[in-house]
Design an enzyme around this catalytic site. Structure first.
Site, PDB file in Angstrom:
ATOM      1  N   CYS A   1     -19.756   2.275   8.570  1.00 22.76           N
ATOM      2  CA  CYS A   1     -18.995   1.612   9.626  1.00 22.76           C
ATOM      3  C   CYS A   1     -17.760   2.479   9.843  1.00 22.76           C
ATOM      4  CB  CYS A   1     -18.600   0.203   9.180  1.00 22.76           C
ATOM      5  SG  CYS A   1     -17.473  -0.611  10.326  1.00 22.76           S
TER       6      CYS A   1
ATOM      7  N   CYS B   1       0.846  -1.197   0.000  1.00 27.93           N
ATOM      8  CA  CYS B   1       0.000   0.000   0.000  1.00 27.93           C
ATOM      9  C   CYS B   1       0.880   1.246   0.000  1.00 27.93           C
ATOM     10  CB  CYS B   1      -0.912  -0.013   1.225  1.00 27.93           C
ATOM     11  SG  CYS B   1      -2.059   1.377   1.240  1.00 27.93           S
TER      12      CYS B   1
HETATM   13 FE1  SF4 Z   1      -2.855   1.266   3.342  1.00 23.43          FE
HETATM   14 FE2  SF4 Z   1      -5.182   1.125   4.672  1.00 23.43          FE
HETATM   15 FE3  SF4 Z   1      -2.901   0.167   5.759  1.00 23.43          FE
HETATM   16 FE4  SF4 Z   1      -3.223   2.788   5.525  1.00 23.43          FE
HETATM   17  S1  SF4 Z   1      -4.485   1.388   6.776  1.00 23.43           S
HETATM   18  S2  SF4 Z   1      -1.354   1.632   4.976  1.00 23.43           S
HETATM   19  S3  SF4 Z   1      -4.354   2.917   3.593  1.00 23.43           S
HETATM   20  S4  SF4 Z   1      -3.922  -0.608   3.968  1.00 23.43           S
END
Ligand code: SF4
Ligand code: SAM
Ligand code: DTB
Length: 329
Positions: free
Chosen positions: A199, A64
């Site tokens: 949510c 991510c």
């Molecule tokens: Fe990525 Fe969601 Fe983890 Fe943040 S919480 S690093 S946006 S997967």
């Protein structure tokens, strides 16, 4: 529950005009007074011996682009995670069927994206439709959405969208810098306006103050409509993430956060979410007494471990709790 309208108004008013000082005063109550108040509110709208169970599946894992300081799925941290592309629909439906067989009423699919691409949304809609056809409620958490993507999810029959505020607006920049608090509020507004159940909750135990916890709840309660589902996560500390090794929160402060959420949002499902693996059975029992009436159920959360299902079943038996209540209030 069969409370008279008078009792409901007095014991569990639905308000959207809370002041920070009032919420801080709830946090400051003697523990027994706070829990009594929360349990009293809880009984106005809910059967106190019934808990809704949702199961989670990570449908796209890791790599991510975001820098959320708690998250093992960020590409920026070395958390020993195997990234996986968006799963095929049939594999997701197989996992949903297993979750249903174990007793889950809602299936929540999470993707490690800042925001989805339009072509991803099509496959997610197929997943939603397949899971609904199994007779389960559906929830997805995919990051920030555009208006069009939100509408496609709504038209596809999605029941709930999870998007957390995580913490107070003031503490937020200590945890995440790659998207703003306002970005999150915008996505939440889109979801609400499209008619999808919301949510939304947060994480505690990230080094925030009690005032930050009160401010997070203030944001949630003063939305035009309370989120139908409010996940309260205890930080799961994962090696390699910036928040690994931070001082852990006093468990009773976590219980207080649940109790205050219950008092503020009497009709919402307050979910005892991540972090249960490190909680004693007795602490979880206190959380249920404080008004939590939903859990994530199944041996895994998204990438980290959750209590084993047979352990949860034993705990429910010991507490005389039933699984149920798939629908919102
Ligand atoms: Fe990525 Fe969601 Fe983890 Fe943040 S919480 S690093 S946006 S997967
Ligand atoms: N990527 C999407 C997003 O961030 O909106 C969806 C998936 S993300 C993993 C969903 C939520 O999981 C986060 O908002 C956060 O509240 C929670 N979460 C992630 N890692 C966690 C951790 N280590 N402990 C507790 N909660 C966590
Ligand atoms: C939420 O509030 N908690 C869930 C769900 N919504 C998506 C996620 C918890 C993730 C915990 C860390 C992990 O397993 O990766």
């Amino acid at each position: 529950m069969s409370a008279t309208p008078e009792l409901i108004t007095i014991a569990a008013p639905i308000r959207h005009d809370w002041q920070l000082a009032e919420i801080e005063a709830l946090f400051a109550l003697p523990f027994n007074d706070l829990l009594f108040k929360a349990q009293t509110v809880h009984r106005v709208y809910f059967d106190p011996n019934e808990i809704q169970v949702s199961s989670l599946l990570s449908i796209k894992t890791g790599s991510c682009s975001e820098d959320c300081g708690y998250c093992p799925q960020s590409a920026r941290y070395d958390s020993d995670l195997n990234p996986e592309a968006l799963m095929p629909v049939d594999a997701v439906l197989k996992a949903a069927q297993q979750a249903k067989d174990q007793g889950a009423s809602r299936f929540c699919m999470g993707a490690a994206w800042r925001s989805p691409k339009d072509r991803d949304i099509q496959r997610v809609v197929e997943m939603v439709q397949g899971v609904k056809a199994l007779g389960m409620e559906t929830c997805v958490t995919l990051g920030m959405l555009t208006d069009k993507q939100t509408q496609v999810l709504k038209d596809g029959g999605l029941d709930y969208y999870n998007h957390n505020l995580d913490t107070s607006e003031e503490y937020y920049s200590e945890i995440i810098t790659t998207r703003t608090y306002q970005d999150r509020l915008d996505t939440l507004e889109r979801v609400r306006d499209a008619g999808i159940n919301v949510c939304c909750g947060g994480i505690v135990g990230m080094g925030e103050s009690e005032t930050d916890r009160a401010k997070l709840l203030l944001q949630l309660v003063n939305m035009p409509k309370h989120p139908e589902s409010v996940p309260i996560n205890m930080l799961v500390q994962v090696e390699g993430t910036p928040l690994h090794g931070i001082d852990s929160l006093d468990p009773l402060q976590f219980v207080r956060t649940i109790a205050v959420a219950r008092i503020l949002m009497p009709q919402s499902r307050v979910r005892l979410s991540a972090g249960r693996k490190d909680m004693s059975d007795e602490m979880q029992a206190l959380c249920f007494l404080a008004g939590a009436n939903s859990i994530f159920y199944g041996d895994k959360l998204l990438t980290t471990d959750n209590p084993m299902t047979n352990h949860d079943q034993q705990l429910f038996d010991r507490l005389g709790v039933r699984m149920g209540g798939s629908s919102y209030a």
